[in-house]
Motif scaffolding. Structure first.
Motif, PDB file in Angstrom:
ATOM      1  N   UNK A 167       3.709  13.477 -14.745  1.00  0.00           N
ATOM      2  CA  UNK A 167       5.098  14.225 -15.090  1.00  0.00           C
ATOM      3  C   UNK A 167       6.285  13.293 -14.442  1.00  0.00           C
ATOM      4  N   UNK A 168       6.827  12.722 -13.736  1.00  0.00           N
ATOM      5  CA  UNK A 168       7.600  12.328 -13.705  1.00  0.00           C
ATOM      6  C   UNK A 168       8.188  10.765 -14.423  1.00  0.00           C
TER       7      UNK A 168
ATOM      8  N   UNK B 107       3.226  17.214 -24.017  1.00  0.00           N
ATOM      9  CA  UNK B 107       2.919  16.456 -24.158  1.00  0.00           C
ATOM     10  C   UNK B 107       2.745  15.038 -24.822  1.00  0.00           C
ATOM     11  N   UNK B 108       2.571  14.245 -24.943  1.00  0.00           N
ATOM     12  CA  UNK B 108       2.120  13.612 -25.850  1.00  0.00           C
ATOM     13  C   UNK B 108       0.485  12.431 -25.828  1.00  0.00           C
TER      14      UNK B 108
ATOM     15  N   UNK C  14       5.740  15.377 -21.105  1.00  0.00           N
ATOM     16  CA  UNK C  14       6.932  15.062 -22.034  1.00  0.00           C
ATOM     17  C   UNK C  14       8.049  15.574 -20.916  1.00  0.00           C
ATOM     18  N   UNK C  15       7.931  17.239 -21.734  1.00  0.00           N
ATOM     19  CA  UNK C  15       8.500  18.159 -21.170  1.00  0.00           C
ATOM     20  C   UNK C  15       9.344  18.176 -19.923  1.00  0.00           C
ATOM     21  N   UNK C  16       7.902  17.612 -18.781  1.00  0.00           N
ATOM     22  CA  UNK C  16       8.063  17.964 -16.862  1.00  0.00           C
ATOM     23  C   UNK C  16       9.078  16.651 -16.697  1.00  0.00           C
TER      24      UNK C  16
ATOM     25  N   UNK D 222      11.768  12.841 -24.902  1.00  0.00           N
ATOM     26  CA  UNK D 222      11.257  14.063 -26.605  1.00  0.00           C
ATOM     27  C   UNK D 222      10.784  13.105 -27.350  1.00  0.00           C
ATOM     28  N   UNK D 223      11.580  11.883 -27.463  1.00  0.00           N
ATOM     29  CA  UNK D 223      10.669  11.346 -28.771  1.00  0.00           C
ATOM     30  C   UNK D 223       9.627  10.019 -28.564  1.00  0.00           C
TER      31      UNK D 223
END
Length: 421
Positions: free
Chosen positions: A55-56, A305-306, A332-334, A362-363
């Protein structure tokens, strides 16, 4: 599930349920306590072996770019590793036999295969080629806005259904020359694959899209034109791409090129309407738009998430020991709300990247950074510019807290966006 996956140490605690509705409803807030722990935690998805949850921001940049991690489960030396993405789709209802399209896709390839597949289509999504598409994107947006009042009831219209959704699917279908009569079917199947549905509905939609892709390949083989698929079928490229790889590429382009942009446009519109100070800045200075889109992708981007990465050797991520073959899932959102990477990360600040802030994820990042990032940014910029220019008094038709979001834990999206014209 392996014995080691079944075991959770006292430090790891109970595995995190990645389908928990708090995480689905607001991943930006709900993942924050997980991010603030000193170590990664284990996460679980029904029918899928356990994964580490990253998450980091710094940790995710590492696993997305460090050669000690691969996106291809078969590339881990010396061991058979469970393919978590394949397990996820099987648990959701993917028909037996369709897993070969996951293995053949550009998203799940690494190394020379990934470079070969990506090299075939990179030029079509270059900044220069995308900029050349802008007049056509503007024209499509204008046509949709012309028809928007026809869909309104008492001045209220669903912006997802009648603007955000049809714009990107029209662009991507034109890029690969899907016949106009077939586009509604492609759009519906793509939406189903991304909506979080399971069982027969999911299996049928994926099988239908595979069949449509094969039909499209046959059509362009018999009637070549100036589109991307005809180019890939030309003698110059045909021996570099198997039919399964081309089917996978088409489905990847349609789903990823459509749904992410739909949700970016809808999420961004809601964010701007609920942050009038930021919308006012954008109206006062239109040159802010590219930076605004970048910040909106960070602040309210649809990618939760990826794809998981697999450790190719024993290593560490942050302070967490990771063994060869372990899967690490990037949230990714985290990462995009990580206070270690962004100043005041929970604040929407459209000028953030103009001032040279740390880039968002985000990408993605590294070799697998989103192939269509430039196109998504251009479409979002065109859509937001046209929308707020043409409808200066646009406002939400409901309280923001009453807006309904989808249940897909991978994509943070609105089911509808009712606005008053």
């Amino acid at each position: 599930m392996t014995e080691r996956d079944q075991d959770t140490t006292e430090t790891d605690g109970e595995p995190l349920d990645l389908a928990d509705q708090e995480l689905v409803r607001d991943p930006f807030t709900a993942y924050a306590p997980v991010r603030e722990r000193g170590r990664m935690v284990r996460g679980r998805v029904r029918g899928v072996d356990l994964m580490w949850v990253a998450t980091r921001h710094d940790d995710i940049r590492t696993i997305m770019s460090d050669p000690r991690f691969t996106i291809d489960a078969t590339a881990v030396p010396g061991a058979s590793v469970a393919h978590r993405t394949e397990q996820t789709w099987q648990a959701r209802g993917m028909y037996a036999g369709h897993e070969k399209y996951l293995r053949a896709g550009i998203f799940d390839a690494d190394g020379t295969d990934h470079r070969r597949l990506r090299g075939l289509v990179t030029a079509a999504f270059s900044p220069r080629r995308v900029a050349a598409l802008r007049p056509r994107i503007d024209a499509i947006a204008a046509q949709l806005l012309d028809r928007l009042p026809d869909h309104a009831e008492n001045g209220v219209v669903d912006l997802v259904e009648h603007f955000a959704r049809p714009l990107p699917i029209t662009v991507i279908c034109e890029l690969i020359a899907v016949p106009e009569a077939d586009r509604d079917r492609w759009r519906a199947r793509s939406a189903t694959l991304s909506a979080g549905v399971c069982g027969e509905e999911l299996g049928e939609a994926l099988a239908g899209m595979v069949e449509d892709a094969r039909t499209l390949i046959d059509h362009h083989a018999a009637h070549p034109g100036g589109d991307l698929i005809s180019e890939l079928l030309s003698p110059r490229h045909r021996d570099r791409l198997s039919t399964d790889e081309l089917v996978a590429l088409i489905t990847n382009l349609v789903v990823a090129g459509h749904i992410t942009t739909v949700n970016l446009i809808a999420n961004s519109t809601e964010a701007l309407l609920t942050h009038p100070d930021q919308l006012a800045l954008l109206r006062e200075d239109p040159t802010l738009m590219p930076y605004a889109v970048d910040e909106l992708m960070r602040y309210c981007g649809p990618v939760v998430r990826a794809l998981p990465r697999y450790a190719t050797c024993d290593t560490t991520v942050g302070s967490t020991p990771v063994q060869a073959g372990d899967a690490v899932l990037p949230i990714v959102s985290a990462a995009n709300r990580d206070p270690a990477a962004f100043t005041d990360p929970d604040r929407l600040d459209l000028g953030r990247t103009r001032r040279g802030r740390e880039p968002h994820l985000g990408f993605g990042h590294g070799a697998h950074r989103c192939l269509g990032a430039h196109l998504a940014q251009e479409e979002a910029a065109a859509a937001l510019t046209a929308l707020f220019d043409r409808v200066p008094d646009l406002r939400l038709a409901t309280d923001p807290k009453d807006l309904r979001r989808g249940t897909n834990p991978v994509n943070w999206h609105l089911k509808a966006l009712p606005v008053r014209l």
